[in-house]
Every structure is written in C-alpha cells, then in structure tokens.
Design a protein around this motif. Structure first.
Motif, mmCIF file in Angstrom:
data_model
loop_
_atom_site.group_PDB
_atom_site.id
_atom_site.type_symbol
_atom_site.label_atom_id
_atom_site.label_comp_id
_atom_site.label_asym_id
_atom_site.label_seq_id
_atom_site.Cartn_x
_atom_site.Cartn_y
_atom_site.Cartn_z
ATOM 1 N N ASP A 207 44.816 55.336 69.988
ATOM 2 C CA ASP A 207 45.900 54.608 69.337
ATOM 3 C C ASP A 207 47.214 54.974 70.019
ATOM 4 O O ASP A 207 47.255 55.793 70.936
ATOM 5 N N ARG A 208 48.294 54.400 69.556
ATOM 6 C CA ARG A 208 49.588 54.624 70.225
ATOM 7 C C ARG A 208 50.140 56.030 70.038
ATOM 8 O O ARG A 208 51.126 56.402 70.659
ATOM 9 N N LYS A 209 49.503 56.826 69.184
ATOM 10 C CA LYS A 209 49.898 58.228 69.034
ATOM 11 C C LYS A 209 49.005 59.148 69.868
ATOM 12 O O LYS A 209 49.156 60.367 69.816
ATOM 13 N N ASN B 232 45.732 59.391 69.465
ATOM 14 C CA ASN B 232 44.547 59.796 68.709
ATOM 15 C C ASN B 232 43.348 58.958 69.132
ATOM 16 O O ASN B 232 43.457 57.734 69.265
ATOM 17 N N THR C 225 47.704 59.903 76.048
ATOM 18 C CA THR C 225 48.586 60.299 74.946
ATOM 19 C C THR C 225 49.205 59.084 74.256
ATOM 20 O O THR C 225 49.833 59.227 73.208
ATOM 21 N N LYS D 237 55.298 53.702 73.413
ATOM 22 C CA LYS D 237 53.952 54.139 73.030
ATOM 23 C C LYS D 237 53.058 52.917 72.852
ATOM 24 O O LYS D 237 53.486 51.925 72.260
#
Length: 181
Positions: free
Chosen positions: A34-36, A38, A131, A169
């Motif tokens: 995902d954009r974080k 994860n 990341t 992100k």
C-alpha cells in the motif's frame, strides 16, 4: 501403429495450438504494497532474492486522482526498474526519464493520456521504493503552471504544489520475469 502416429501428431498439433500466442515471457507479481509500504500480497524477501539474482523487474504504481465532479479515478503506471537498489530490507527502483504526460478527459468523459505540450525529453524521472515513497524530479511545465494560475493559485502556492509533488506516496506492485523461451 499408424493410429498411434496419428494420435501423437494430433496431440502435438493440439499442444502447439494451445501454446501459440501465449506469453512465454510473462511477468508475475511478487510483491504488492500500500502507499504506506505495508505488504498487501507477496513476499518482499522473495522480491529481494529475484533482484539479487539479477532478474528483470518491473514496477507499477497507482495514482488516485480526484476529478472536478468529485469522482476518484485510478491510473496505473508501469515501467522497467532500470537501476535497482536494496537498502534496509527494501527495494528502490530508478525510473528512466520520460516526456511528462498526464490524463485528459473530453467533454463526453472519454479518457486519454497526453504529453504535456511543453515537455522536453527526459523531463520527468523518479525513484520509487517498496516503502511506497517516490522521489521525483521534473521540469516545471508552463502548461501545469497555467492550470494552477487558472485555478487561482498564487506564485507561492504554485511553488508549494511543485515541491509537494517531489515526494509522493503510492501503492506499488513489483513483478519479475518468471519464464522465457
């Protein structure tokens, strides 16, 4: 014996027909985040293994955009990971320079992707990581600046917008070439 030869020929032709047109150099999604940063699916360790073995890697990232009518659309970009770095258990890929481009929608809602009219070759480059962070550099576009001005942005606000775009992100997918003939 003759029936066996005919049967073998039929099987051979059938297998040939089935494999004709198949992509024998298919890429497989190894890792998605995902954009974080994860993990959504796959294995980062497996991706790093492929990177360290020198396998061809492609990276895709998702860009969600809020349209003026409040609809959110998603656009995916895909490219070869040209210069790859592993650091602290993550993978970072440098994206080759391109002409700047962006989405365009006709009055009827038909979507297309167009080159920014004042873009020059290699006017955009980026580094994206597992990341979810992308660091990017781009030539400031007269077209984009005019769009911001038309939206009522001050010169200071336009500079802030360009600065914000340098680090963004994204949701990412990482693929590896799994077979070739």
């Amino acid at each position: 014996m003759k029936k066996t030869k005919h049967l073998m020929l039929i099987i051979f032709l059938f297998k040939g027909i089935l494999s004709f047109g198949q992509d024998n150099s298919a890429y497989k999604v190894i890792y998605e985040a995902d954009r974080k940063g994860n993990a959504i699916s796959g294995s980062l360790e497996e991706l790093i293994k492929y990177v360290n073995n020198g396998n061809p890697i492609r990276v895709g990232w998702s860009l969600a955009m809020q349209m003026p009518d409040k609809e959110v659309i998603e656009m995916w970009h895909w490219t070869d990971a040209n210069f790859i770095t592993t650091l602290n258990g993550n993978v970072f890929a440098q994206v080759k320079g391109i002409f700047q481009q962006g989405p365009s929608f006709s009055a009827s809602g038909t979507a297309s992707v167009v080159l920014v009219s004042d873009a020059s070759a290699n006017s955009w480059v980026g580094i994206i990581g597992t990341t979810g962070v992308m660091h990017q550099k781009f030539a400031e576009s007269k077209t984009m600046t005019k769009m911001y001005k038309d939206m009522g942005y001050s010169d200071e606000k336009i500079k802030e917008e360009y600065k914000k775009q340098e680090t963004m992100k994204f949701k990412t997918k990482w693929t590896v070439l799994t077979s070739s003939k």
